[in-house]
Scaffold this motif. Structure first.
Motif, PDB file in Angstrom:
ATOM      1  N   GLU A 168       0.805  -1.233   0.000  1.00  0.00           N
ATOM      2  CA  GLU A 168       0.000   0.000   0.000  1.00  0.00           C
ATOM      3  C   GLU A 168       0.831   1.272   0.000  1.00  0.00           C
ATOM      4  O   GLU A 168       0.322   2.360  -0.284  1.00  0.00           O
ATOM      5  CB  GLU A 168      -0.934   0.000   1.232  1.00  0.00           C
ATOM      6  CG  GLU A 168      -1.997  -1.081   1.230  1.00  0.00           C
ATOM      7  CD  GLU A 168      -1.476  -2.464   1.611  1.00  0.00           C
ATOM      8  OE1 GLU A 168      -2.220  -3.438   1.414  1.00  0.00           O
ATOM      9  OE2 GLU A 168      -0.323  -2.573   2.118  1.00  0.00           O
ATOM     10  N   PHE A 169       2.119   1.140   0.338  1.00  0.00           N
ATOM     11  CA  PHE A 169       2.918   2.354   0.528  1.00  0.00           C
ATOM     12  C   PHE A 169       3.093   3.158  -0.758  1.00  0.00           C
ATOM     13  O   PHE A 169       3.157   4.384  -0.716  1.00  0.00           O
ATOM     14  CB  PHE A 169       4.296   2.024   1.096  1.00  0.00           C
ATOM     15  CG  PHE A 169       5.147   3.245   1.328  1.00  0.00           C
ATOM     16  CD1 PHE A 169       4.893   4.085   2.404  1.00  0.00           C
ATOM     17  CD2 PHE A 169       6.165   3.587   0.456  1.00  0.00           C
ATOM     18  CE1 PHE A 169       5.651   5.226   2.615  1.00  0.00           C
ATOM     19  CE2 PHE A 169       6.932   4.726   0.660  1.00  0.00           C
ATOM     20  CZ  PHE A 169       6.670   5.544   1.746  1.00  0.00           C
ATOM     21  N   GLN A 170       3.146   2.503  -1.888  1.00  0.00           N
ATOM     22  CA  GLN A 170       3.368   3.221  -3.140  1.00  0.00           C
ATOM     23  C   GLN A 170       2.301   4.302  -3.346  1.00  0.00           C
ATOM     24  O   GLN A 170       2.606   5.454  -3.657  1.00  0.00           O
ATOM     25  CB  GLN A 170       3.372   2.236  -4.308  1.00  0.00           C
ATOM     26  CG  GLN A 170       3.833   2.845  -5.616  1.00  0.00           C
ATOM     27  CD  GLN A 170       4.231   1.787  -6.633  1.00  0.00           C
ATOM     28  OE1 GLN A 170       4.313   0.617  -6.311  1.00  0.00           O
ATOM     29  NE2 GLN A 170       4.488   2.204  -7.848  1.00  0.00           N
ATOM     30  N   MET A 210      -5.045   2.761   5.537  1.00  0.00           N
ATOM     31  CA  MET A 210      -4.587   1.648   6.350  1.00  0.00           C
ATOM     32  C   MET A 210      -5.756   0.910   7.007  1.00  0.00           C
ATOM     33  O   MET A 210      -5.707  -0.303   7.233  1.00  0.00           O
ATOM     34  CB  MET A 210      -3.590   2.139   7.396  1.00  0.00           C
ATOM     35  CG  MET A 210      -2.287   2.662   6.812  1.00  0.00           C
ATOM     36  SD  MET A 210      -1.352   1.406   5.889  1.00  0.00           S
ATOM     37  CE  MET A 210      -0.628   0.496   7.248  1.00  0.00           C
ATOM     38  N   THR A 211      -6.814   1.633   7.312  1.00  0.00           N
ATOM     39  CA  THR A 211      -8.033   0.997   7.855  1.00  0.00           C
ATOM     40  C   THR A 211      -8.690   0.137   6.768  1.00  0.00           C
ATOM     41  O   THR A 211      -9.057  -1.017   6.996  1.00  0.00           O
ATOM     42  CB  THR A 211      -9.020   2.059   8.369  1.00  0.00           C
ATOM     43  OG1 THR A 211      -8.376   2.846   9.382  1.00  0.00           O
ATOM     44  CG2 THR A 211     -10.262   1.398   8.955  1.00  0.00           C
ATOM     45  N   ALA A 212      -8.802   0.701   5.566  1.00  0.00           N
ATOM     46  CA  ALA A 212      -9.415  -0.024   4.448  1.00  0.00           C
ATOM     47  C   ALA A 212      -8.620  -1.277   4.097  1.00  0.00           C
ATOM     48  O   ALA A 212      -9.176  -2.299   3.692  1.00  0.00           O
ATOM     49  CB  ALA A 212      -9.528   0.892   3.224  1.00  0.00           C
ATOM     50  N   ALA A 213      -7.295  -1.195   4.254  1.00  0.00           N
ATOM     51  CA  ALA A 213      -6.413  -2.334   3.925  1.00  0.00           C
ATOM     52  C   ALA A 213      -6.368  -3.376   5.042  1.00  0.00           C
ATOM     53  O   ALA A 213      -5.749  -4.428   4.861  1.00  0.00           O
ATOM     54  CB  ALA A 213      -5.011  -1.819   3.625  1.00  0.00           C
ATOM     55  N   GLY A 214      -6.991  -3.064   6.188  1.00  0.00           N
ATOM     56  CA  GLY A 214      -7.080  -4.057   7.257  1.00  0.00           C
ATOM     57  C   GLY A 214      -5.955  -4.029   8.274  1.00  0.00           C
ATOM     58  O   GLY A 214      -5.880  -4.889   9.143  1.00  0.00           O
ATOM     59  N   TYR A 215      -5.066  -3.030   8.190  1.00  0.00           N
ATOM     60  CA  TYR A 215      -3.960  -2.944   9.163  1.00  0.00           C
ATOM     61  C   TYR A 215      -4.456  -2.444  10.508  1.00  0.00           C
ATOM     62  O   TYR A 215      -3.946  -2.850  11.547  1.00  0.00           O
ATOM     63  CB  TYR A 215      -2.863  -2.007   8.642  1.00  0.00           C
ATOM     64  CG  TYR A 215      -2.073  -2.557   7.494  1.00  0.00           C
ATOM     65  CD1 TYR A 215      -0.852  -3.204   7.707  1.00  0.00           C
ATOM     66  CD2 TYR A 215      -2.522  -2.416   6.181  1.00  0.00           C
ATOM     67  CE1 TYR A 215      -0.115  -3.714   6.633  1.00  0.00           C
ATOM     68  CE2 TYR A 215      -1.797  -2.918   5.122  1.00  0.00           C
ATOM     69  CZ  TYR A 215      -0.595  -3.564   5.349  1.00  0.00           C
ATOM     70  OH  TYR A 215       0.110  -4.068   4.306  1.00  0.00           O
ATOM     71  N   ILE A 216      -5.438  -1.533  10.474  1.00  0.00           N
ATOM     72  CA  ILE A 216      -5.972  -0.960  11.708  1.00  0.00           C
ATOM     73  C   ILE A 216      -7.306  -1.625  11.993  1.00  0.00           C
ATOM     74  O   ILE A 216      -8.242  -1.576  11.174  1.00  0.00           O
ATOM     75  CB  ILE A 216      -6.145   0.563  11.583  1.00  0.00           C
ATOM     76  CG1 ILE A 216      -4.808   1.240  11.290  1.00  0.00           C
ATOM     77  CG2 ILE A 216      -6.776   1.146  12.859  1.00  0.00           C
ATOM     78  CD1 ILE A 216      -4.912   2.719  10.969  1.00  0.00           C
TER      79      ILE A 216
END
Length: 437
Positions: free
Chosen positions: A393-395, A430-436
């Motif tokens: 996701e960082f890109q 980050m929430t959407a990606a599931g990290y949070i």
């Protein structure tokens, strides 16, 4: 014409047609940096030894290259046979099965000669998934003549306060001499490479151990306030549009008292064919704030083969040539030892000829060795990477945050607004990606 001559001619034409039919064209996507441009000029050495392989180059600006290559490999577009990619992409793409393991680089390639810090960043499960064309950290390049004139002595490991004070003293806007040139062009590998490394030295981090964004914390505000104020006082006009190549041109034209950027630039700024100040350049470690981290990064531009390629054997031959000791010696014979691609092999830094020709060699190696991707920040973090966060996701996140920070540098928003935007956007992603959770 005799029957014998006719038969000989026919045989020659047949041989040529067979060779033509079996010839492979490798399409190589690469970045428009000086070392890559030089490589293109030397490829006759490769094609002479491999007449059945022809090379087609697609040379792009850094941000465009990343976008094109990422889109192509993610969609299995198949446009390219050899990719120029960075230390960020290699382990992520290898895990996703997007790259071919480089198992056949040749008996004389000497993989064990690759610098450990560089090799580990492009390996996955003990296998090499890319070969480093050049490796780098970052450091200060400065004008010794301007420092002497101003009565300033550059320490080997300066603080940011020293750098800022010196930059303001060196600035003479009337003569278009600016105390410092720093990246401002938006992009996760442009301004955010510099600003992330800088923020590490200020005690900042992208995420805490629970993957919560940290742009609302004092260390990031201190970093961005310092950067914007410094560039406003001592930077060139239009700095928000300047990346590596733009700042290189400014420094070589004598417009910058200091430039903090990739160690690979050292050979360009000391080359009298390219730089008007070649004999006036000194070097120092990237700055710190006394917290135990210097603002230096760790990076390599690497050559890799996309999975599913129909030309793996030919591509691996080219990659082996371009990243070999032989290629280093070829550049040295044509351009001098100071101009060989740096930062990849132990043998280069043990070479007395290189040490003599490259006054920046020892500092480059020290900078590369001191960057620690597994412990990049003062406080603990859940990620690996010095000037980037090694997650897919960082890109996207890094480029968008880079746009907010570039806008702050351009005066289109305040530092506080840029940090608030960065915090909100990064948290949402980050929430959407599931990290949070």
């Amino acid at each position: 014409m005799s029957i014998k001559a006719l038969l000989a001619g026919a045989c020659s034409l047949f041989a040529l047609s067979v060779a033509g039919a079996s010839a492979e064209t490798l399409t190589i996507a690469t970045v428009n940096n000086g070392d890559m441009i030089r490589m293109q000029g030397l490829t006759e050495d490769f094609t002479k030894a491999n007449p059945d392989i022809t090379l087609q180059w697609v040379t792009l600006e850094e941000n465009v290259l990343r976008q094109r290559v990422t889109t192509d490999i993610a969609t299995k577009g198949g446009q390219f046979d050899v990719l120029t990619i960075g230390t960020y992409e290699v382990p992520i793409w290898a895990k996703q099965g997007w790259l071919v393991a480089l198992d056949h680089l040749g008996a004389d390639y000497d993989v064990d000669d690759l610098l450990p810090a560089i090799r580990s960043g492009i390996s996955q499960d003990g296998k090499l998934y890319a070969a480093p064309f050049y490796g780098e950290s970052s450091m200060i390049m400065y004008r010794k003549d301007l420092f002497e004139k101003a009565g300033i002595t550059m320490p080997e490991s300066p603080t940011w306060d020293f750098v800022a004070d010196a930059a303001r003293k060196l600035t003479d806007k009337a003569s278009e001499t600016y105390g410092i040139c720093l990246r401002g062009k938006a992009g996760w590998g442009e301004n955010m490479a510099f600003l992330t490394a800088m923020s590490n030295s200020f005690g900042a981090r992208w995420f805490d151990e629970s993957w919560k964004a940290q742009f609302d914390q004092p260390a990031w505000k201190a970093t961005l306030d310092f950067y914007v104020d410094l560039m406003k006082d001592a930077g060139p006009p239009g700095a928000s549009s300047n990346g590596f190549n733009e700042n290189l041109a400014l420094f070589n034209a004598g417009k910058c008292g200091m430039w903090i950027d990739a160690t690979v630039a050292a050979s360009f700024v000391t080359n009298p064919k390219e730089s008007t100040v070649a004999d006036k350049v000194g070097f120092a470690l990237a700055p710190n704030t006394g917290k135990g981290k210097n603002a230096n990064w760790l990076w390599a531009w690497n050559l890799a083969i996309p999975a599913g390629s129909q030309k793996v054997e030919a591509a691996e031959k080219f990659i082996s040539w371009a990243t070999s000791k032989h290629y280093t010696e070829l550049v040295a014979s044509k351009e001098g030892w100071a101009n060989v691609p740096p930062g990849t092999r132990t043998s280069l830094y043990n070479n007395p000829e290189y040490q003599k020709a490259a006054p920046f060699a020892a500092l480059t190696l020290a900078s590369i060795n001191s960057a620690d991707p597994t412990h990049p920040t003062v406080d603990p973090v859940p990620y690996v990477g010095v000037q980037f966060v090694a997650i897919p996701e960082f890109q996207g996140i890094g480029t968008t945050v880079g746009q907010y920070f570039s806008a702050a540098l351009a005066g289109q928003s305040t530092v506080d607004e840029a940090l608030a935007q960065a915090q909100q956007y990064t948290t949402d992603e980050m929430t959407a990606a599931g990290y949070i959770k």
